[in-house]
Motif scaffolding. Sequence first.
Motif: not given
Length: 439
Positions: A345-359
Motif C-alpha cells: 500500500i505504501e509503495a502505491v501511495l508514494l508512486n502516486c505522489g502521496y506522502a507516507p502518512n496513511y492508516q
Amino acid sequence: MAKNYYQPEMETMPLEDIQQLQSEKLVKQVKHVYENVKYYRDLMDAKGVKPEDIKGIEDLHKLPFIKKDDLREAYPYGMLATDLNKCVRIHSTSGTTGKRVVAFYTQHDVDMWEECCARAIVAAGGTNDDVCQVAYGYGLFTGGAGLHGGSHKVGCLTLPMSSGNTDRQIQFMMDLNATILCCTPSYAAYIGETLKEKGYKPEDNKLKAGIFGAEPWTEEMRHDIEKNLGIKAYDIYGLTEISGPGMAFECEEQHGMHINEDHFIAEIINPETGEVLPVGEKGELVFTALDKEAFPMMRYRTRDICVLSREKCSCGRSFIRMTKPLGRSDDMMIIRGVNVFPSQIEAVLLNCGYAPNYQIIVDRVNNTDTFDINVEMKEEDFSDIPVGITNREKELQSAMKAMLGINPKIHLVAPKSIARSEGKAVRVIDKRKRLGITI
Ligand code: ADP
Ligand code: ZN
C-alpha cells in the motif's frame, strides 16, 4: 583503512573461512546452550538431538526452532544461559505484535552488538569526524542503545537525543552540525517534513547519511527521505531477541543488507512447513546467534519474510545479503481472502505522489471484510472542492486494485490529521480482532 569497513578482516573474510568459523562457533554454542538452558535442552531432547550430533553448519537443520511463543513461555529467566551476576543489561522488544520479550546481555554480548552497529555506521561513511544524532528511543528499546554504542566505537561525536521533541532535534541538528541521523524511517520522514515547514531547504543541514530501521519501509519512502533531507539513507536491521539493530546493514551499494555472518547464521524457511529453502527463495528468516553468552538464540524464527542473496557485492564484503523484510508474516492481513502487506500500500501511495502518512483500517461487517485506507493529502494538493477529491480517491483506488487485486475504500484526509510517529509507526488497525478473528 582501505574502504568503509570497521573490521575489514571479518567483513571481507572469504566465504569458506566464514563457514569454517561458523562451524567451530556453532559446535561450542550448542554445548553452551544444552548445558545451561533447560528449556532448549528439553526441546533438543524431544527432537532426539544431542550436542555431539552437531559437527558443523551442515548439521544446523537438526536443531529445533525457537519461536516467539517459547520466549513468552520462558519469560523472564527461562532462556538465560549465564548467572545473572554476569549480566550487565536488559532490553525488551517493542511489543509490536504482543507481549514483550526481555533479553539479557553480558558485557561481551553488548560489545559484540555495538561492534555490529559500528560496522553499519562505518559502512554509511561514518568516521570520527562525524556528529551522529541518535534519535531512536533510548531505554528498553534496543534502537537508541545500539546506535549510541556503535557511534562511540567509531569515535563519532554522539548526540544522544532519543526520539521525540522534534523542535529540539532540529535545533541541535542545525546548531551542532549533525552529519549522520539515526532513527526510524517514519521519524526521519517526519523530521524532513518539519524541517520543510520551518523553511529549511535540504542543503541547509549538514547531514550526509541516515541510518534508518526497526520497521518496514519501502524504496519509495527511501527516495522521499533522501530528497527531503538531502542525504543517502541506509537501511539497518535487527531484533532484540538476537541482539538489536546492526545484525544486518547496508553498504554504499544500498542493495540489500549484509548480515554479520561471523556472529549470526541466517536461514530461510518455508513458514508453514519449517523446511529450509535454498538461497534466493522467499521465506521466513531464521537466525542462530553464535557468540552470545547470556541469551543465546538457536534457530530463532523472526517471522520476517525476505530473500537472501550470495551475489558478490561491489563493496567487497563477503557477508550474505538480505532484502528489506517484505513485512512480517504476522503483519500480513488476509482481507476477503487476499494477502495484503502494508508495504504494498505504501509503495502505491508514494508512486502516486502521496506522502507516507496513511492508516489502514480493516473490520468485518455482516460477515464481509471492510477495507479502508485513510491517506493524507499534501498541503499543496489540499482543496475544499469535493469533486476534485472524489476523482483523486477514485484514481488511487484503481491503482490499489491493480497492486492488491481488491478494492479498498480510499479516504483522502486533511494534511496533518494522521498522528506522526517518533518511533515505530502504527499503520494497521484491524478491528476484526475484537471479534476474536486471528488473521
Ligand atoms: P518488536 O518485534 O516488538 O517490534 P523489536 O523492537 O526487537 O521488537 O523489533 C524487531 C523487528 O522490527 C524485526 O523482527 C522486524 O520485524 C522489524 N525490523 C527491524 N529492522 C527492520 C528493517 N530495517 N526493515 C523492516 N523491518 C525491520
Ligand atoms: Zn556491499
